[in-house]
Design a protein around this motif. Structure first.
Motif, PDB file in Angstrom:
ATOM      1  N   GLY A 166       0.792  -1.222   0.000  1.00 53.80           N
ATOM      2  CA  GLY A 166       0.000   0.000   0.000  1.00 53.80           C
ATOM      3  C   GLY A 166       0.817   1.260   0.000  1.00 53.80           C
ATOM      4  N   GLY A 167       2.081   1.245   0.460  1.00 51.48           N
ATOM      5  CA  GLY A 167       2.882   2.453   0.462  1.00 51.48           C
ATOM      6  C   GLY A 167       2.373   3.476   1.450  1.00 51.48           C
ATOM      7  N   ARG A 168       3.211   4.391   1.832  1.00 46.77           N
ATOM      8  CA  ARG A 168       2.794   5.427   2.780  1.00 46.77           C
ATOM      9  C   ARG A 168       2.394   6.660   1.993  1.00 46.77           C
ATOM     10  NH1 ARG A 168       1.457   4.999   7.956  1.00 46.77           N
ATOM     11  NH2 ARG A 168       2.757   6.683   8.713  1.00 46.77           N
ATOM     12  N   GLN A 169       1.198   6.631   1.444  1.00 48.84           N
ATOM     13  CA  GLN A 169       0.708   7.769   0.694  1.00 48.84           C
ATOM     14  C   GLN A 169      -0.173   8.623   1.597  1.00 48.84           C
ATOM     15  OE1 GLN A 169      -1.313   6.180  -2.660  1.00 48.84           O
ATOM     16  NE2 GLN A 169       0.539   5.406  -3.615  1.00 48.84           N
ATOM     17  N   GLN A 170      -0.205   9.892   1.267  1.00 47.21           N
ATOM     18  CA  GLN A 170      -1.030  10.801   2.053  1.00 47.21           C
ATOM     19  C   GLN A 170      -2.491  10.402   1.941  1.00 47.21           C
ATOM     20  OE1 GLN A 170       0.526  13.153   3.723  1.00 47.21           O
ATOM     21  NE2 GLN A 170      -1.210  14.163   4.706  1.00 47.21           N
ATOM     22  N   ARG A 171      -3.152  10.293   3.070  1.00 49.09           N
ATOM     23  CA  ARG A 171      -4.552   9.892   3.075  1.00 49.09           C
ATOM     24  C   ARG A 171      -5.444  11.115   3.156  1.00 49.09           C
ATOM     25  NH1 ARG A 171      -3.817   4.798   1.293  1.00 49.09           N
ATOM     26  NH2 ARG A 171      -2.276   3.735   2.547  1.00 49.09           N
ATOM     27  N   GLY A 172      -6.740  10.871   3.098  1.00 53.55           N
ATOM     28  CA  GLY A 172      -7.716  11.933   3.226  1.00 53.55           C
ATOM     29  C   GLY A 172      -9.084  11.334   3.428  1.00 53.55           C
ATOM     30  N   PRO A 173     -10.100  12.171   3.598  1.00 55.66           N
ATOM     31  CA  PRO A 173     -11.453  11.659   3.768  1.00 55.66           C
ATOM     32  C   PRO A 173     -11.880  10.811   2.579  1.00 55.66           C
ATOM     33  CG  PRO A 173     -11.336  14.009   4.283  1.00 55.66           C
ATOM     34  CD  PRO A 173     -10.029  13.636   3.656  1.00 55.66           C
ATOM     35  N   ALA A 174     -12.707   9.832   2.834  1.00 56.23           N
ATOM     36  CA  ALA A 174     -13.136   8.922   1.785  1.00 56.23           C
ATOM     37  C   ALA A 174     -14.075   9.619   0.810  1.00 56.23           C
ATOM     38  CB  ALA A 174     -13.830   7.712   2.404  1.00 56.23           C
ATOM     39  N   ARG A 175     -14.019   9.193  -0.439  1.00 55.31           N
ATOM     40  CA  ARG A 175     -14.898   9.699  -1.481  1.00 55.31           C
ATOM     41  C   ARG A 175     -16.348   9.400  -1.121  1.00 55.31           C
ATOM     42  NH1 ARG A 175     -17.049   6.844  -5.795  1.00 55.31           N
ATOM     43  NH2 ARG A 175     -17.508   8.016  -7.698  1.00 55.31           N
ATOM     44  N   THR A 234      -8.715  23.233   9.771  1.00 56.57           N
ATOM     45  CA  THR A 234      -8.430  21.913  10.341  1.00 56.57           C
ATOM     46  C   THR A 234      -6.945  21.808  10.663  1.00 56.57           C
ATOM     47  OG1 THR A 234      -8.073  20.984   8.134  1.00 56.57           O
ATOM     48  CG2 THR A 234     -10.298  20.842   9.029  1.00 56.57           C
ATOM     49  N   ASN A 235      -6.591  20.873  11.531  1.00 55.62           N
ATOM     50  CA  ASN A 235      -5.202  20.635  11.908  1.00 55.62           C
ATOM     51  C   ASN A 235      -4.786  19.222  11.516  1.00 55.62           C
ATOM     52  OD1 ASN A 235      -5.045  23.197  13.257  1.00 55.62           O
ATOM     53  ND2 ASN A 235      -6.154  22.292  14.985  1.00 55.62           N
ATOM     54  N   ARG A 236      -3.522  19.082  11.201  1.00 57.08           N
ATOM     55  CA  ARG A 236      -3.029  17.764  10.858  1.00 57.08           C
ATOM     56  C   ARG A 236      -3.067  16.855  12.077  1.00 57.08           C
ATOM     57  NH1 ARG A 236       2.975  16.482   8.541  1.00 57.08           N
ATOM     58  NH2 ARG A 236       3.492  16.927  10.705  1.00 57.08           N
ATOM     59  N   CYS A 237      -3.530  15.628  11.847  1.00 52.64           N
ATOM     60  CA  CYS A 237      -3.652  14.680  12.957  1.00 52.64           C
ATOM     61  C   CYS A 237      -2.265  14.320  13.479  1.00 52.64           C
ATOM     62  CB  CYS A 237      -4.389  13.422  12.485  1.00 52.64           C
ATOM     63  SG  CYS A 237      -4.517  12.134  13.732  1.00 52.64           S
ATOM     64  N   SER A 238      -2.079  14.437  14.780  1.00 51.32           N
ATOM     65  CA  SER A 238      -0.770  14.143  15.368  1.00 51.32           C
ATOM     66  C   SER A 238      -0.536  12.644  15.534  1.00 51.32           C
ATOM     67  CB  SER A 238      -0.656  14.833  16.738  1.00 51.32           C
ATOM     68  OG  SER A 238      -1.693  14.389  17.607  1.00 51.32           O
ATOM     69  N   THR A 239      -1.593  11.869  15.538  1.00 57.48           N
ATOM     70  CA  THR A 239      -1.447  10.416  15.719  1.00 57.48           C
ATOM     71  C   THR A 239      -0.864   9.751  14.489  1.00 57.48           C
ATOM     72  OG1 THR A 239      -3.349  10.412  17.222  1.00 57.48           O
ATOM     73  CG2 THR A 239      -2.677   8.282  16.287  1.00 57.48           C
ATOM     74  N   CYS A 240      -1.382  10.121  13.318  1.00 61.11           N
ATOM     75  CA  CYS A 240      -0.933   9.485  12.065  1.00 61.11           C
ATOM     76  C   CYS A 240      -0.093  10.412  11.211  1.00 61.11           C
ATOM     77  CB  CYS A 240      -2.138   9.000  11.267  1.00 61.11           C
ATOM     78  SG  CYS A 240      -3.230  10.340  10.709  1.00 61.11           S
ATOM     79  N   ALA A 241       0.188  11.618  11.699  1.00 63.21           N
ATOM     80  CA  ALA A 241       0.983  12.611  10.960  1.00 63.21           C
ATOM     81  C   ALA A 241       0.339  12.969   9.625  1.00 63.21           C
ATOM     82  CB  ALA A 241       2.411  12.111  10.745  1.00 63.21           C
ATOM     83  N   GLY A 242      -0.989  12.877   9.549  1.00 61.98           N
ATOM     84  CA  GLY A 242      -1.691  13.281   8.336  1.00 61.98           C
ATOM     85  C   GLY A 242      -1.898  12.190   7.317  1.00 61.98           C
ATOM     86  N   TYR A 243      -1.409  10.963   7.607  1.00 66.11           N
ATOM     87  CA  TYR A 243      -1.542   9.877   6.634  1.00 66.11           C
ATOM     88  C   TYR A 243      -2.911   9.211   6.688  1.00 66.11           C
ATOM     89  CZ  TYR A 243       3.417  10.165   5.598  1.00 66.11           C
ATOM     90  OH  TYR A 243       4.637  10.591   5.193  1.00 66.11           O
ATOM     91  N   PRO A 282      -7.323   5.854  14.579  1.00 69.25           N
ATOM     92  CA  PRO A 282      -8.479   5.955  15.476  1.00 69.25           C
ATOM     93  C   PRO A 282      -8.816   7.390  15.859  1.00 69.25           C
ATOM     94  CG  PRO A 282      -6.536   5.248  16.694  1.00 69.25           C
ATOM     95  CD  PRO A 282      -6.146   5.272  15.242  1.00 69.25           C
ATOM     96  N   THR A 283      -7.876   8.320  15.683  1.00 65.71           N
ATOM     97  CA  THR A 283      -8.113   9.709  16.089  1.00 65.71           C
ATOM     98  C   THR A 283      -8.871  10.491  15.034  1.00 65.71           C
ATOM     99  OG1 THR A 283      -6.071   9.689  17.388  1.00 65.71           O
ATOM    100  CG2 THR A 283      -7.005  11.848  16.838  1.00 65.71           C
ATOM    101  N   CYS A 284      -8.423  10.402  13.774  1.00 70.76           N
ATOM    102  CA  CYS A 284      -9.047  11.188  12.697  1.00 70.76           C
ATOM    103  C   CYS A 284      -9.945  10.360  11.795  1.00 70.76           C
ATOM    104  CB  CYS A 284      -7.982  11.875  11.854  1.00 70.76           C
ATOM    105  SG  CYS A 284      -6.920  10.708  10.936  1.00 70.76           S
ATOM    106  N   GLY A 343      -6.912  12.207   8.199  1.00 68.51           N
ATOM    107  CA  GLY A 343      -5.592  12.829   8.231  1.00 68.51           C
ATOM    108  C   GLY A 343      -5.593  14.182   8.909  1.00 68.51           C
ATOM    109  N   GLU A 344      -6.781  14.680   9.212  1.00 65.80           N
ATOM    110  CA  GLU A 344      -6.916  15.983   9.848  1.00 65.80           C
ATOM    111  C   GLU A 344      -7.957  15.898  10.956  1.00 65.80           C
ATOM    112  OE1 GLU A 344      -8.021  18.477   6.602  1.00 65.80           O
ATOM    113  OE2 GLU A 344      -5.944  18.987   6.109  1.00 65.80           O
TER     114      GLU A 344
END
Length: 377
Positions: free
Chosen positions: A108-117, A162-171, A188-190, A194-195
């Motif tokens: 899967g690689g460590r790609q930047q994540r975001g809210p689901a479509r 919004t702020n970047r999630c500190s748990t996953c560093a925005g991933y 589990p936090t965001c 990612g935010e």
């Protein structure tokens, strides 16, 4: 077993090997020495670790450059090492093994994540056969979760961000190592966004979307059939916190027609004709879906159940050229209420069928014609 071998020798490649060659060699060796393929073999396990360490270093241009200059000393004393680098004592990113061997479905690689479509939606629409023949435009009302206008879909109170999630560093995902495997889970936090939102929007309560009814225009092309699917891109549910919306799919259903049935681009209908028309031949007129009148020629002596085909009078081809055919099934009707004169004429006709003489000037069908002309007078 401790392996202190040159990384290039471990991967069995030249020092000038390119990325493609490195990856190919790594995949081959990782599969060969994987612990699952060699259960209980400590030598294979040690070599597998060493191969992973070598590839983790050489696939990174900066690490490779440092290794080419200083060897493994480049990673000592906090160099490029650390928890995941060469010399750190662990497997590095075990997910890269499966990403390299099996593709992104495993690693899967460590790609930047975001809210689901946003979710796709379905709408079932019934149309008439005439609409499918000519094509039409329809307006529909759909209840969807639409983008919140107050916060423009961000979920944050207007004037805040919004702020970047500190748990996953925005991933949007976090990883945990279990034995030889690296397990990746939704943060589990965001919840994968990612935010995080410190001050949510009062209208959508941080969702970035609200329920709303939309009126949409649907263009239906000529030639559609039962089950045809029309896609309206971006007209599904909006994604949470500004994510891309889903699509709306229109599924078409054909209303039953009183005259025609359809099979692909072919139209079928039934046409009743009189006994005289069946015997002598003639013409009938079928009203078409296009508003035109189609003349069907009836050959003399046609039997009930016979099908006649008129080329190009059927349904249009979807997204193509031309039309299908019109097939007319003939049903010969037998008269049920006859006058005395009509019965007399039919008896005379029956006598001609039994072989009794008739005037030489009259042929078989000429005699029938005279009888039915008298019958209709």
């Amino acid at each position: 077993m401790s392996l202190d071998i040159d990384y290039y020798e471990l991967l069995q490649v030249d020092r000038s090997a390119d990325d493609k060659t490195l990856k190919s060699a790594y995949r081959k060796l990782a599969m060969q020495y994987h612990p699952d393929r060699n259960p209980g073999c400590s030598d294979s396990e040690a070599r597998f670790k060493a191969i992973n360490e070598a590839y983790d270093c050489l696939k990174d241009p900066q690490k490779r450059a440092a290794y080419d200059r200083f060897g493994k000393d480049a990673f000592k004393n906090g160099g490029f090492g650390g928890a995941g680098g060469p010399g750190g004592g662990d497997f590095g990113d075990i997910g890269d093994i499966f990403e390299s061997i099996f593709g992104s479905a495993f690693g899967g690689g460590r790609q930047q994540r975001g809210p689901a479509r946003g979710a796709d939606l379905r709408y079932d629409m019934e149309i008439r056969l005439e609409d499918a023949f000519t094509g039409c435009t329809r307006e529909i009302d759909v209840d969807v979760a639409a983008r919140c206008d107050a916060c423009d879909g961000s979920g944050a109170k207007p004037g805040t961000s919004t702020n970047r999630c500190s748990t996953c560093a925005g991933y949007g995902k976090v990883r945990a190592q279990q034995g030889f495997f690296m397990v990746e889970r939704v943060c589990p936090t965001c919840q994968g966004a990612g935010e995080v939102i410190a001050d949510p929007c009062g209208t959508c309560l941080g969702e970035g979307r609200v329920d709303r009814r939309k009126t949409l225009t649907v263009n239906i092309p000529a030639g559609v059939d039962e089950g045809t699917r029309i896609r309206l891109s971006g007209e599904g549910e909006s994604g949470a916190r500004g994510a891309a919306p889903g699509d709306l799919y229109i599924f078409l259903h054909m209303a039953r027609h009183k005259l025609f049935e359809r099979e692909g681009t072919t139209l079928f209908t039934r046409a009743p004709i009189s006994f005289t028309t069946a015997a002598l031949g003639g013409e009938i007129v079928i009203p078409g879906l296009d508003g035109q009148k189609h003349v069907i020629h009836i050959p003399a002596g046609i039997q009930s159940g016979k099908q006649l085909r008129q080329r190009g009078a059927g349904m249009p081809v979807l997204n193509g050229r031309g039309h299908g055919d019109l097939v007319v099934q003939i049903d010969v009707e037998t008269p049920t209420r006859l006058s005395a004169r009509q019965k007399e004429l039919l008896r005379e006709f029956r006598e001609t069928e039994t072989g009794e003489e008739c005037p030489a000037s009259q042929g078989f069908f000429g005699r029938i014609k005279d009888m039915w002309e008298d019958l209709t007078d």
